[in-house]
Each structure stands twice: as C-alpha cells, then as structure tokens.
Scaffold this motif. Structure first.
Motif, PDB file in Angstrom:
ATOM      1  N   VAL A  68      22.385   4.795  -6.046  1.00  0.00           N
ATOM      2  CA  VAL A  68      21.734   4.827  -5.922  1.00  0.00           C
ATOM      3  C   VAL A  68      20.997   6.247  -5.420  1.00  0.00           C
ATOM      4  CG1 VAL A  68      19.120   4.164  -7.216  1.00  0.00           C
ATOM      5  CG2 VAL A  68      20.833   2.696  -7.730  1.00  0.00           C
ATOM      6  N   LYS A  69      20.555   7.037  -5.655  1.00  0.00           N
ATOM      7  CA  LYS A  69      20.571   8.072  -5.077  1.00  0.00           C
ATOM      8  C   LYS A  69      19.048   7.965  -4.340  1.00  0.00           C
ATOM      9  CE  LYS A  69      22.418  12.065  -8.184  1.00  0.00           C
ATOM     10  NZ  LYS A  69      22.389  13.380  -8.674  1.00  0.00           N
ATOM     11  N   ALA A 124      12.826  -2.996   4.259  1.00  0.00           N
ATOM     12  CA  ALA A 124      14.301  -2.835   3.715  1.00  0.00           C
ATOM     13  C   ALA A 124      13.479  -1.817   2.849  1.00  0.00           C
ATOM     14  CB  ALA A 124      14.982  -3.451   3.140  1.00  0.00           C
ATOM     15  N   ASP A 125      14.296  -0.634   3.126  1.00  0.00           N
ATOM     16  CA  ASP A 125      14.232   0.862   1.875  1.00  0.00           C
ATOM     17  C   ASP A 125      14.733   0.756   0.909  1.00  0.00           C
ATOM     18  OD1 ASP A 125      13.100   2.791   3.767  1.00  0.00           O
ATOM     19  OD2 ASP A 125      14.727   3.320   4.786  1.00  0.00           O
ATOM     20  N   VAL A 126      15.753  -0.176   0.360  1.00  0.00           N
ATOM     21  CA  VAL A 126      16.671  -0.713  -0.789  1.00  0.00           C
ATOM     22  C   VAL A 126      16.207  -1.523  -1.295  1.00  0.00           C
ATOM     23  CG1 VAL A 126      18.657  -0.628  -2.306  1.00  0.00           C
ATOM     24  CG2 VAL A 126      18.425   0.685  -0.134  1.00  0.00           C
ATOM     25  N   LEU A 163       0.988  -0.877  -0.389  1.00  0.00           N
ATOM     26  CA  LEU A 163       0.193  -0.134   0.162  1.00  0.00           C
ATOM     27  C   LEU A 163       0.542   1.010   0.081  1.00  0.00           C
ATOM     28  CD1 LEU A 163      -2.500  -1.184   2.255  1.00  0.00           C
ATOM     29  CD2 LEU A 163      -3.327  -0.833  -0.145  1.00  0.00           C
ATOM     30  N   GLU A 164       2.453   1.302   0.142  1.00  0.00           N
ATOM     31  CA  GLU A 164       2.894   2.450   0.276  1.00  0.00           C
ATOM     32  C   GLU A 164       2.912   2.905  -1.233  1.00  0.00           C
ATOM     33  OE1 GLU A 164       7.091   1.011   1.394  1.00  0.00           O
ATOM     34  OE2 GLU A 164       6.090  -0.025   3.054  1.00  0.00           O
ATOM     35  N   LYS A 165       2.282   2.595  -2.235  1.00  0.00           N
ATOM     36  CA  LYS A 165       2.592   3.344  -3.833  1.00  0.00           C
ATOM     37  C   LYS A 165       0.933   4.248  -3.444  1.00  0.00           C
ATOM     38  CE  LYS A 165      -1.681  -0.383  -5.197  1.00  0.00           C
ATOM     39  NZ  LYS A 165      -1.445  -1.421  -6.073  1.00  0.00           N
ATOM     40  N   TYR A 166       0.235   4.303  -2.529  1.00  0.00           N
ATOM     41  CA  TYR A 166      -0.829   5.555  -2.016  1.00  0.00           C
ATOM     42  C   TYR A 166       0.190   6.449  -0.917  1.00  0.00           C
ATOM     43  CZ  TYR A 166      -4.134   2.402  -3.839  1.00  0.00           C
ATOM     44  OH  TYR A 166      -4.740   1.069  -4.509  1.00  0.00           O
ATOM     45  N   THR A 211      16.068  -0.401  -5.910  1.00  0.00           N
ATOM     46  CA  THR A 211      14.772   1.203  -6.019  1.00  0.00           C
ATOM     47  C   THR A 211      15.314   1.739  -4.243  1.00  0.00           C
ATOM     48  OG1 THR A 211      13.341  -0.542  -7.524  1.00  0.00           O
ATOM     49  CG2 THR A 211      12.957   1.540  -6.076  1.00  0.00           C
ATOM     50  N   ASN A 212      15.587   2.730  -4.567  1.00  0.00           N
ATOM     51  CA  ASN A 212      15.870   3.132  -3.564  1.00  0.00           C
ATOM     52  C   ASN A 212      15.143   4.596  -2.565  1.00  0.00           C
ATOM     53  OD1 ASN A 212      17.474   4.390  -1.241  1.00  0.00           O
ATOM     54  ND2 ASN A 212      18.925   5.598  -2.710  1.00  0.00           N
ATOM     55  N   ASP A 213      14.408   3.242  -1.818  1.00  0.00           N
ATOM     56  CA  ASP A 213      12.936   4.089  -0.855  1.00  0.00           C
ATOM     57  C   ASP A 213      13.298   5.002  -0.011  1.00  0.00           C
ATOM     58  OD1 ASP A 213      10.483   3.358  -2.774  1.00  0.00           O
ATOM     59  OD2 ASP A 213      10.686   1.332  -1.988  1.00  0.00           O
TER      60      ASP A 213
END
Length: 999
Positions: free
Chosen positions: A654-655, A607-609, A539-542, A621-623
C-alpha cells in the motif's frame, strides 16, 4: 577579549557572569589527522580522578589547584559520574520547588550557603599525536558551575550543565605530567534556571577529553541540506569557519551517497569563512521512515595535497516548513508520535552510556515512536547521531527551566519570575540557546528548537527566539510557556500545550487554528497509566493536530540498598527534604529498562500502518508519509477459541497516505469463537530489529461464542445446620450459611478454597487515582465488600444442581443489596454469579467482582482473553485476544508504588495450576470477565509504598471482575478517568463464571 587569570567566587551569584575564557560554541563534528578516520586528535580523560568535597563555600579553598599540592588523602571517583551516585553527596528529588525551599530564604540570584564544593584532580601526559599543536579541553557536561586550572594556572569558568564547555590549554601545558584541577559547585545563579523535574545531581557527568588542532583547523561547520520546490532535488550549502594558517591551502569537498559513491566533488581555496553551494538532482530525502544519510567528506589540504585535517560529516537532505499553519516535512504533513526523554540510569543517574542510548533508540523504533523531545536540556551528542541514523525526529530543548519562580502549589504567581524581562538574565539565556544551536545544527533529526520548559514568558525568552530564527530559518521554534502569558504568543511557531484534555484540543482545532498544534507533554505515564491514549490519537483526523510527546520515557528511580536488598527508590527515600516523592516515576519503561505494560498500547496506537480485518480480507491504511509497505510481509491467521488453526503469509503493498482493501481467503470454522487476525512483520533486518519482528496487528471478532452454564448429573446434597454440602465423584463443595459463601472446594481430595471469596468494589489506588482525589470521592467503596453482611440465604434444588444464593447488604449511605449465587451440578462444576443491581446517587464504582484467597502453590495462569501485557477498559486496544501464559509473580507489574496491576480484560476462560499441573478451570458464563492473578491482595497492594514493603508470599490472590474502571492518564494531579470508562453506580453489573477441575 583578554583572558582572566584569577577566579572569583562572586561569579557564582552573578547571572551576568556565566563563562570566563570559554571557547566560542561550535558544531560537534569529528575531525582526524588523516583520511582513514582512525587518527583522532582527541585524548580521553575519562576514568579515575581524585576528589575531595566540602559542605559549603565557607570551607572550600583553591589550594588544591597548585601542582605541588599533596592530594594523597583525596578519595577516588570515576568520571563521568555524579557526586550523589558515587557517595559524595546526598540524593534529592524535587519537581517545581527549589531544593533549598524551607531551608534558606532566597531570591534570585542568591545561592544557598549549603553549597557543596567538589575538588577534582586529574594528572595526565599529553598523547604524542597532540604534541606541537594548539590543545584544548572539552567538558561535555558539568553540573552546575566549575573552575578549571592546569598546572596552577587558572584556565576558565563556566555554567550551563548540558552543553560543551571548551577551554584552551596550550600555554599551560608542560612536558611530562600535567596537573588538572577542577572545582565544581552544586549551586550557582544558574540553579534558578535549571529547575527541571529531576533528581538534583551534579558533578562531571559527561565525557572529558583533550583535543588538538592542526595547522589549519575547521573550527565550525554549518551544513544546510535542503530540498527545492520539487522536493526531489537537493540544495547543499556549506559554511565552514577555518582557523590557523590558511595560506597555500585548499578545501576538498566530496559528497558520498548511501552506496559511498561520489555524488559531488569540488576544491575550494581555504578561507577563514569558506562557503560551498551545490544543487543535486534526485537525492534520497531524510525522514524517520527512510533515514537516508549522505557523507560529507571535508579535507583540508596543504599545497602538496597532503591531508592536514579530515572531517566526515553525516548529513540528510530534508525540508521542514510551515505552510497554511501546518508543519510539513518534505511536502507531507507530519504527525509526531513522540515521547519526552530524560537521560537516566538507576545506577549512574544522568551519566548514561552509549549502550543505554542504543537500547533506548531500539525500544523507540520497535514501539513505533518516531519523535523525542529532549526534556529539558540538550542530550549527549551521541544521541543526535543515533537519531540521524535510526530515524527519530527531535525537538531539541535548551537548558532552561525556572518553574519554581512563577508557579507555586500549582498557581501562577510570577512576581519574582526569572528570567522574565530582567536584562541581567538575558545574556545567559541567549548563551544557552546559542550553545545548543551551534552544537546540534548539522543534525537532520533536529526539526524544532525549543526554548526550554516552564519558565513563564518575557523579553529574555523572546530574545532567544529571535536569535534562533535569525541563525536558522530552516527550523521552527517551540515554547509552551506562552500559554501562561499570551502577551508573548509570538515566541512560538507552534501552539503547544501540556496535559490539555482531548475535548480542549478539539475546541482549538475546530476554531480556525492559527498555528499547528502539538502536546509537548501529554499522557502522564505515572504508575499504571496511559489510559485513554486513543482519544488523543483519534485527533489526527484534524490537519492542524500534529501529535504529541508522552511524559515520559523512563522512570527516574535510583537503586538503594535496604536491609541488604536492592530496590528502586524514589524521592524522599534518601531522607531528602523537601521532596516530591514518587512523582519521578512516569516512564513507559522502568528505570532498569524493563518495559512496562503501558508500552503495549503506545506501540499499537502509534503504528503508522493500521490493519482492519473483516470477513472478506483486510483493509490496510498506510499513514506513513513516504514509504509504502513493501518493507513488510503480512501474516493472516484464523483463531478458533484462541488457538491458531490457519495462517498464511502475504505480500500486501500500500502506498504512503493511502488505504486499500485486500481479499483474503479466510476459512470460517463452524464451531467455537472465531477471530481473524492480520500481523505486519519486518521483511528484512534493520538496525533496530530482525526479520519477522511484529510492527502491528489487527483483529476482528467474526463469531462470538461464549457458552453458558448447563448442569448435568445430579449431585448429592446435604443441608446441614451450618453448611450446605454438595458432592459427587471426585469432588465436594461446602457452602457456609454463616460465612456467606463457599468455604471448601475439593477436587480429587485437593482443597482450592482457603477463605470465602470476598466481594470487591475497590482497586488498589493508582497514582492517577490518588492525584485526582479518587479516594475521597469513592472511599465508601473501599469497605463496601469487606464489611458487607449477609441478610438472606436461599437454597433451591434445580435440575441436576443445587443453588445457594446469598444476599448481602452493603455498608453504604443508601440501601444496596448484592447477591452471590453458587450453583453446583453433579460433575463438580460450580457456577458463580454475582449481581450488583445499580443504585442512583452514588459515586461510580472502581470495580465489581470477587476476590479469592487461594493456596500459594496456584501460581500458574493460562488464559484466553486480552494480552499478553495487563490491560484495562481505557487501555486495551493494543492488547490482542488470544491464549497467554503467565504467573502470579510475573503478572505483578513493579510500579514504584504498588498499585492496581495485572488485569486482563475480555477473559473467556482461564486455568490455574501449580507446578505439577494440578488445578482448576474457570470459564465465563455468557459474557467475558476481567481477571488478575497476583501474589498479593487488593489491600496489601493498597497499603504498601514500595515493592519491598509487600509481605512474604503466603497465598495467591485471584480477582474475577464484571469490570473495572479505566486507569486514566491525562495527568496525575487532578484529571479523572474519562467518564465513558467509569462504572456508573446506577447501572447493574453481573459477573458469572463456572469453576471446574482440569479434565
């Protein structure tokens, strides 16, 4: 205000009297008498105290407060501690119900007659460096209400178990030995609003110390360290409240950066209310990713420049705000990957140590947890300092919960809810909010104030919100309870819900949300749980979905001696009634701080990455909100049939908030099953882990290769009256006509079968299974395998093999026939295939497969499948495909109540052996299976209520399964496993594998 000098027991039942003579709440800053920071003006009173307890107010008295009192018959107790954990009171665990329910008929604000009273005594001599100064005593945590005397003089009274209570002692101190008396009451009116889901523990359970203040003393410090609209420059605002002699004195302010270099410096005249403001260019903002702290050094100087008092305060520049109904930190949308955290230890209860807190925060950072809700009370002040330093976002929650006053047996019934709209309760609620705010306001880790937990809603809680918003416009205010009473929706800045299902959250997010959304409690981690977590993290896409806080961090279980052995016990084990039993076991870690398998999934999904390998390389993908991936190095691997055959270290940058694909020259072996894997590892040591620590991983199955059984050589077959015997060089197999399967499997003369394998359709019920009525809904499957009967037997000669197929009829409302076939070739390989055909109009299956009762010695397990920790259909994305080793004992997860445990999905092959390395291999035939090796059978685990109730180990039990339903986790009192993780009864299932000896 005039000091009261006489205590009154009537205060205990009066919600409007919650403190007497208590010092005004203030910041938790440290202060010293010199700039070295070593000359503390504190004197620790922790250690051995004397104690006597009485069962009720009727037998308690104040005689012990007289310094001439003879206390030689008093017992000893260590402070800090709880009465219950030191043997002075009985343990009790309840959740929403009040602990006296059914024993006494009470309504607020009355207190029970059975109100334990503990009389504490401590003697001390005042430390020399505290002489000739005003002296105070600080109780950092006392449950639930207490009186204080010094040398026979009444000092004060207070409630609120979880924030400091300070009193002045100056006028009552004597030279030589001082006599401190403290009387602690188990219950007071405040017990009605301290109805948290926890063990009801009381006593002096946090630090006690004296402190002295110099001629001029910084009483309260309020620092706002924000960012301007560029989010690059800092805005420092300091408000200091100074007490004492202020004439001819000044305040020296120095701000030191991370290199301890002066970034700003000024001198100000010393006033009672001193204010300093300054703008700094190009500061390093604070976040959980980069917890950059500055040191604010404040020195109170006399006219000659001598330091009277020195205050070093860590601060962090950051800006937390609500824009367009979304929460932003330093101009970036934030997502909380959080847990709820009780303070708990299995020996000391909530009297936890600094070592416990260090362990906790390192665990969280190592498992990609970035946020904590301090459920449901302010934690020890040291925890906030750690969160500042290590980088954890906090929802700081006030000590307020009155769950049992408005929710009974799950139904909302607020007829006598407190605090509600009752004016007599408002002041104590405001005091709790204010005490939390004043102590914790300078911690950059605190982003959100929470007004407590599950106390319904009303004007009293609304007043708490207004107080906090007035005092602190830099933070948001949270309160979930308005979901039960939308009339007070204005109380909370955040749409906060508990245990909402993913589809319910999505409905909110897709219908013009007016507030940001968090799940302040979700993923009820009771027992074998946390299944379906990915449905929430997806759901983090929202944009308005901003994360959640798993319930909860640690099991609340206490050590108990039973028959001379120590076990972790839960509610009811101490004959406590009423009790809510094992409902206290909801942790990602067990009470002894052993990490549970549930944490494996959390670490991966939090995990963020994110790493997604493919045939040509990997997409990162670096969140992260701010940090790139230059703090990490990456290890690319090729696994062939589970073994690493190639690897290479890479630097991939990755930024933040971006995604990038990197090409990698992966080789592609021509044989076997091939998996590409990329790991993210720490490049440098951190506070919480060493260089090389794995942060996350990603895998891709490039080439699937699961061989099918092929018979070779021709065995000798003897078809007897009762058995079909199959033999060859160094092996013999007996297949029984009347027992319904294999009864003997010998390799090199060693027997591996103790009983015929049993069909299994049932798993030992998890806590979630029990809570959602799984047993009632699926009870027919419990006995389906145990009482299945053979209705047909066929023996068929095949090329190089013989096949014996058994048909079983299951004891179900509808006729269901299941087959189990054994095909034995001339090398001794035994292929076993079990088929469930599917049947409409039956409840879904818990599982399907075979359970083997093996010799006790076969305890060693090596397998190629998902691991290393146990994993399930809805909890396996954090489990990697590889080769792992364990034992039957280690594969048994010690949940408080024994239940389903030890499963590994997607197994291609496994080896079972004894300590001499003799054993058997089992390989998947065409499709992977699920497997567990345990010291106990399904039914043994089903019947036990504690780990120590499991019998002595006599055998080893192997379960091979076509599949098993998920474990669930939305909640533990009604939420079923999500349907996509069911085993539908109308769909066929097949388990096929081959047994052979070690080569």
């Amino acid at each position: 205000m005039e000091r009261l000098t006489t205590p009154d027991l009537n205060w205990l039942a009066d919600p409007e009297i919650f403190e007497v003579n208590r010092i005004k709440a203030h910041s938790d800053h440290d202060f010293f008498s010199s700039k070295t920071g070593k000359n503390s003006l504190k004197q620790n009173l922790n250690g051995t105290w004397r104690i006597h307890t009485e069962p009720s107010l009727a037998t308690a008295n104040f005689d012990f407060s007289d310094p001439n009192f003879n206390y030689q018959e008093f017992d000893y107790i260590q402070v800090p501690s709880h009465l219950q954990t030191t043997g002075f009171d009985e343990h009790q665990y309840v959740n929403t119900q009040y602990p006296w329910d059914g024993h006494e008929d009470l309504r607020p604000p009355k207190v029970p007659q059975n109100n334990k009273v503990a009389s504490y005594i401590k003697t001390f001599e005042l430390a020399e460096n505290l002489h000739d100064k005003p002296v105070y005593i600080s109780f950092q945590g006392v449950a639930t209400a207490f009186f204080v005397w010094l040398n026979g003089h009444f000092v004060g009274y207070s409630e609120d178990s979880f924030t400091p209570n300070d009193f002045e002692l100056t006028d009552y101190l004597v030279s030589g030995t001082n006599y401190l008396a403290v009387q602690v009451f188990k219950y007071s009116s405040s017990s009605w609003i301290e109805d948290q889901d926890f063990w009801r523990l009381n006593g002096i359970f946090r630090d006690v110390y004296l402190y002295a203040t110099p001629k001029a003393h910084l009483f309260d410090l309020n620092v706002t360290a924000s960012l301007d609209d560029t989010y690059q420059n800092g805005i420092l605002e300091l408000n200091a409240t100074i007490h004492g002699d202020l004439s001819d004195k000044k305040l020296h302010v120095a701000l030191l950066d991370q290199k301890q270099e002066i970034a700003y410096e000024t001198n100000q005249p010393l006033l009672e209310h001193t204010k300093v403001t300054h703008k700094l260019d190009q500061v390093h903002p604070w976040s959980a990713e980069n917890p950059s702290l500055y040191t604010l050094e404040l020195s109170l100087l006399d006219k000659d420049g001598k330091v009277l008092e020195y205050i070093p305060q860590k601060i962090g520049f950051r800006r937390f705000e609500l824009r367009n109904n979304i929460m932003y930190l330093n101009d970036q949308r934030i997502v909380f990957k959080g847990v709820n955290r009780h303070e708990f230890d299995p020996i000391h209860g909530r009297a936890i140590t600094k070592a416990d807190m260090l362990w906790d925060i390192k665990f969280m950072k190592r498992h990609n947890i970035n946020a904590v809700r301090t459920s449901h009370y302010p934690n020890q002040t040291y925890w906030y300092k750690l969160c500042d330093e290590y980088g954890i976002y906090l929802i700081d929650e006030a000590n307020l919960e009155s769950h049992g006053s408005w929710q009974k047996l799950g139904e909302c019934e607020p007829s006598w809810n407190v605090p509600g709209n009752l004016p007599e309760w408002q002041a104590t609620c405001l005091d709790r909010a204010n005490s939390m705010y004043e102590r914790d306001k300078n911690h950059p880790s605190v982003l959100i104030w929470s007004l407590g937990n599950e106390s319904y809603a009303g004007t009293d809680i609304l007043a708490m919100r207004e107080l906090l918003r007035h005092k602190d416009p830099t933070r948001l205010v949270h309160y979930e309870g308005v979901t039960w009473n939308r009339e007070f929706d204005e109380i909370t800045d955040i749409e906060s819900r508990m245990y909402a299902k993913p589809h319910e959250i999505e409905e909110y997010l897709t219908n013009d949300p007016q507030k940001p959304y968090i799940s302040c409690e979700y993923m009820h981690a009771m027992g074998n749980s946390v299944g379906g977590l990915k449905l929430y993290t997806d759901l983090e896409k929202y944009a308005h979905y901003q994360g959640g806080f798993i319930w909860d961090y640690i099991d609340q279980a206490l050590y108990q001696d039973v028959d001379g052995k120590k076990r972790l016990a839960y509610g009811g084990d101490f004959n406590d009634r009423p009790s809510d039993y094992e409902f206290c076991g909801n942790g990602l870690v067990f009470a002894d701080r052993t990490i549970s398998p549930k944490a494996q999934e959390v670490k991966h999904l939090y995990a963020d990455v994110k790493l997604k390998p493919d045939k040509t390389g990997v997409t990162l993908t670096n969140d992260r909100l701010f940090a790139d991936t230059s703090d990490s190095f990456f290890v690319a691997k090729v696994l062939q049939d589970g073994k690493v055959v190639w690897q290479k270290e890479l630097n991939l940058v990755v930024k933040a908030q971006t995604s990038k694909h990197f090409e990698i020259d992966f080789p592609l072996p021509t044989e076997g099953e091939i998996v590409y894997e990329v790991e993210q590892r720490l490049k440098h040591d951190t506070l919480w882990a060493k260089t090389g620590f794995e942060i996350n991983f990603g895998q891709a199955l490039i080439k699937k290769d699961i061989p099918t059984f092929e018979a070779t050589n021709t065995p000798k077959v003897v078809i007897g009256d009762v058995n079909v015997g199959v033999s060859g060089e160094n092996f013999e197999v007996l297949l029984s006509k009347d027992k319904g399967g294999i009864v003997s499997l010998k390799y090199s003369g060693k027997e591996y079968v103790t009983r015929t394998p049993q069909l299994v359709f049932w798993r030992p019920m998890t806590d979630n299974d029990r809570g959602c009525g799984h047993g009632f809904d699926r009870a027919m499957w419990l006995s389906a395998g145990k009482f299945a009967r053979v209705t047909d037997l066929k023996v068929t000669n095949q090329k190089h093999a013989v096949n014996v197929t058994y048909t079983y009829e299951l004891p179900l409302p509808k006729k269901v026939l299941v087959t189990v076939s054994y095909t034995v070739d001339g090398t001794g390989k035994v292929n076993v295939t079990a088929n469930y055909p599917g049947q409409a109009d039956l409840p879904s299956l818990p599982t399907f497969g075979l359970e083997f009762k093996l010799p006790k010695q076969l305890t060693q397990l090596k397998y190629y499948g998902r691991g290393p920790a146990e994993n399930y259909l809805d909890r396996n994305v954090g489990a990697r495909l590889g080769i792992f080793e364990t034992t039957a004992k280690d594969n048994l997860t010690p949940y408080l109540v024994p239940q389903e445990t030890g499963l590994h999905c997607d197994v291609r092959r496994l080896a079972l052996s004894d300590e001499t390395a003799q054993g058997i291999k089992i390989s998947a035939n065409g499709q992977p299976f699920s497997a567990s090796l345990l010291p106990y059978s399904t039914m043994m685990l089903e019947e036990a209520l504690h780990q120590d109730e499991l019998p002595p180990v006599r055998f080893t039990w192997l379960r091979l399964l076509a599949s098993q339903m998920g474990v669930g986790g939305d909640d533990s009192w009604g939420a079923p496993v999500h349907e996509q993780y069911w085993l539908s009864a109308n769909k066929p299932l097949e388990l096929s594998f081959t047994i052979e000896p070690f080569a």
